[in-house]
Design a protein around this motif. Structure first.
Motif, mmCIF file in Angstrom:
data_model
loop_
_atom_site.group_PDB
_atom_site.id
_atom_site.type_symbol
_atom_site.label_atom_id
_atom_site.label_comp_id
_atom_site.label_asym_id
_atom_site.label_seq_id
_atom_site.Cartn_x
_atom_site.Cartn_y
_atom_site.Cartn_z
ATOM 1 N N ARG A 60 0.806 -1.230 0.000
ATOM 2 C CA ARG A 60 0.000 0.000 0.000
ATOM 3 C C ARG A 60 0.839 1.281 0.000
ATOM 4 O O ARG A 60 0.668 2.148 0.859
ATOM 5 N N PRO A 61 1.742 1.439 -0.982
ATOM 6 C CA PRO A 61 2.594 2.635 -0.988
ATOM 7 C C PRO A 61 1.814 3.940 -1.172
ATOM 8 O O PRO A 61 2.312 5.006 -0.791
ATOM 9 N N TRP A 62 0.624 3.886 -1.741
ATOM 10 C CA TRP A 62 -0.175 5.101 -1.943
ATOM 11 C C TRP A 62 -1.303 5.213 -0.918
ATOM 12 O O TRP A 62 -2.143 6.094 -1.007
ATOM 13 N N GLY A 63 -1.369 4.284 0.024
ATOM 14 C CA GLY A 63 -2.416 4.284 1.033
ATOM 15 C C GLY A 63 -3.389 3.138 0.822
ATOM 16 O O GLY A 63 -3.352 2.458 -0.200
ATOM 17 N N SER A 65 -6.498 0.932 -0.138
ATOM 18 C CA SER A 65 -7.575 0.927 -1.130
ATOM 19 C C SER A 65 -7.753 -0.490 -1.650
ATOM 20 O O SER A 65 -6.780 -1.223 -1.816
ATOM 21 N N GLN A 84 -5.350 0.923 -6.657
ATOM 22 C CA GLN A 84 -5.281 2.330 -6.271
ATOM 23 C C GLN A 84 -4.433 2.523 -5.014
ATOM 24 O O GLN A 84 -4.087 3.641 -4.670
ATOM 25 N N SER A 85 -4.047 1.421 -4.382
ATOM 26 C CA SER A 85 -3.122 1.471 -3.253
ATOM 27 C C SER A 85 -1.675 1.611 -3.730
ATOM 28 O O SER A 85 -0.769 1.836 -2.935
ATOM 29 N N GLY A 86 -1.455 1.435 -5.046
ATOM 30 C CA GLY A 86 -0.118 1.478 -5.609
ATOM 31 C C GLY A 86 0.509 0.103 -5.779
ATOM 32 O O GLY A 86 1.554 -0.031 -6.405
ATOM 33 N N ASP A 87 -0.113 -0.927 -5.231
ATOM 34 C CA ASP A 87 0.379 -2.294 -5.408
ATOM 35 C C ASP A 87 0.095 -2.767 -6.827
ATOM 36 O O ASP A 87 -0.913 -2.373 -7.433
#
Length: 104
Positions: A60-63, A65, A84-87
């Motif tokens: 979850r690099p972007w948070g 989701s 949308q978490s960046g994964d």
């Protein structure tokens, strides 16, 4: 990058609920709660057969989701699903994925 198969189209904002891998069958099934696309508002799944490789990070690099941002076919049989978490979920499969709308 190339065109994605029909089973992987129109998935933006689909909510991923689970991933199942059947080792002996080499089948990976991703289950979704639904997506904004008119045809995908009910729960559905996408199955990959003849899977040879998978990567399912949950960093979850972007948070946090559970929603899908985009999907791409990076080469024939190799797909990346960007959350949308960046994964980035990677699946390499010998057959084109199949989408199934859940009944009920």
């Amino acid at each position: 990058m190339s065109d994605v198969p029909e089973a992987l189209s129109n998935l933006h904002d689909a909510t991923l609920t689970s991933i199942e891998f059947e080792w002996s069958a080499r089948r990976c099934t991703l289950r979704f709660h639904g997506a904004p696309d008119q045809d995908l508002q009910r729960p559905f799944s996408i199955a990959f057969d003849d899977v040879t490789e998978m990567s399912i990070p949950a960093e979850r690099p972007w948070g946090p989701s559970q929603a899908l941002l985009e999907v791409d076919c990076v080469e024939p049989g190799k797909y990346v699903l960007v959350m949308q978490s960046g994964d980035e979920i990677w699946v390499a499969a010998g057959k084109e994925p199949v989408r199934t709308i859940e009944s009920g």
